[in-house]
Write a protein that holds these residues in place. Structure first.
Motif, PDB file in Angstrom:
ATOM      1  N   ARG A  10       0.843  -1.187   0.000  1.00  0.00           N
ATOM      2  CA  ARG A  10       0.000   0.000   0.000  1.00  0.00           C
ATOM      3  C   ARG A  10       0.885   1.246   0.000  1.00  0.00           C
ATOM      4  O   ARG A  10       1.894   1.318   0.695  1.00  0.00           O
ATOM      5  N   GLY A  11       0.507   2.235  -0.817  1.00  0.00           N
ATOM      6  CA  GLY A  11       1.186   3.526  -0.779  1.00  0.00           C
ATOM      7  C   GLY A  11       2.614   3.509  -1.282  1.00  0.00           C
ATOM      8  O   GLY A  11       3.432   4.321  -0.855  1.00  0.00           O
ATOM      9  N   VAL A  42      -1.628  -5.239  -4.524  1.00  0.00           N
ATOM     10  CA  VAL A  42      -1.438  -3.814  -4.312  1.00  0.00           C
ATOM     11  C   VAL A  42      -2.823  -3.227  -4.088  1.00  0.00           C
ATOM     12  O   VAL A  42      -3.784  -3.588  -4.776  1.00  0.00           O
ATOM     13  N   THR A  75      -3.692   2.959  -3.775  1.00  0.00           N
ATOM     14  CA  THR A  75      -2.298   3.304  -4.051  1.00  0.00           C
ATOM     15  C   THR A  75      -2.241   3.986  -5.414  1.00  0.00           C
ATOM     16  O   THR A  75      -2.797   3.470  -6.385  1.00  0.00           O
ATOM     17  N   ALA A  98      -1.968   2.081  -8.971  1.00  0.00           N
ATOM     18  CA  ALA A  98      -2.190   0.670  -8.661  1.00  0.00           C
ATOM     19  C   ALA A  98      -2.389  -0.179  -9.915  1.00  0.00           C
ATOM     20  O   ALA A  98      -1.865  -1.291 -10.019  1.00  0.00           O
TER      21      ALA A  98
END
Length: 211
Positions: free
Chosen positions: A17-18, A41, A45, A48
């Motif tokens: 994530r992120g 993912v 995000t 993504a």
């Protein structure tokens, strides 16, 4: 479904994530080299969909690629179009579950209460993600396994190398692991070997936890 079987065998999903697209390349390479078979993912995000496409191209046949934090139909459709092979969400959306099943895509929706867990399972989800585990605690997992022992659960939140065995002992069929699977220094440096080494320890710990 095919990937549900893979999930219950490998017992681990990597959650990213992120991260940036560049970080995702290093992370994906390290996770795959470390033996992680399922990596996702999250859809919140940035980029993504690009990351999903990159991973599918790079690790096809080596690891399965999914989308996480799939909150609604739009996200589900975008993820599947990008090549996601499984979907994970923090919530139970029956439309998303039905869509995934129609597309032949494994979906593991997130739930907290017995009502939500049962609703997701009987709607067609073969495995349900118990979330947020870091807040609910292992005692909750143990208690809920009593009446719902026929429903495989992915325990997500708070998993570390030192406590992963406790999650399986409490009744988890698999675990979702985020930050503890990706050492910050290794990720920042693009250290694929360092990521692979950490991932390998988690992979072995999951397999060895025979509860």
């Amino acid at each position: 479904m095919k990937l549900t079987h893979e999930l219950l065998n490998s017992r681990l999903v990597a959650i990213l994530r992120g991260i940036t697209r560049e970080e995702a390349r290093a992370a994906g390479a390290g996770l795959a080299a470390g033996g992680v078979r399922l990596m996702e993912v999250t859809m919140n995000t940035a980029g993504a969909l690009d990351i999903i496409q990159d991973w599918r191209s790079a690790y096809d046949g080596q690891a399965y690629v999914g989308a996480g934090t799939v909150l609604n139909m739009k996200m589900a459709q975008e993820a599947v179009s990008a090549g996601a092979q499984f979907l994970i969400s923090p919530n139970v959306d029956l439309k998303v579950i039905h869509y995934a099943l129609e597309q032949g895509i494994d979906i593991w929706p997130g739930a907290m209460t017995p009502t939500e867990i049962a609703a997701a399972f009987y709607a067609g989800a073969e495995v349900v993600k118990l979330f947020p585990m870091a807040s609910l605690g292992l005692g909750y997992l143990r208690e809920i396994r009593g009446p719902l022992n026929h429903i495989p659960l992915i325990a997500t939140g708070g998993v570390t190398l030192s406590n992963i065995a406790e999650y399986f002992e409490a009744g988890a069929s698999a675990v979702g692991i985020g930050s503890s699977l990706l050492p910050k220094d290794a990720l920042a440096a693009g250290n694929i070997e360092g990521i692979a080494e950490c991932a390998g320890r988690f992979v072995q710990a999951a397999v060895k936890s025979n509860f």
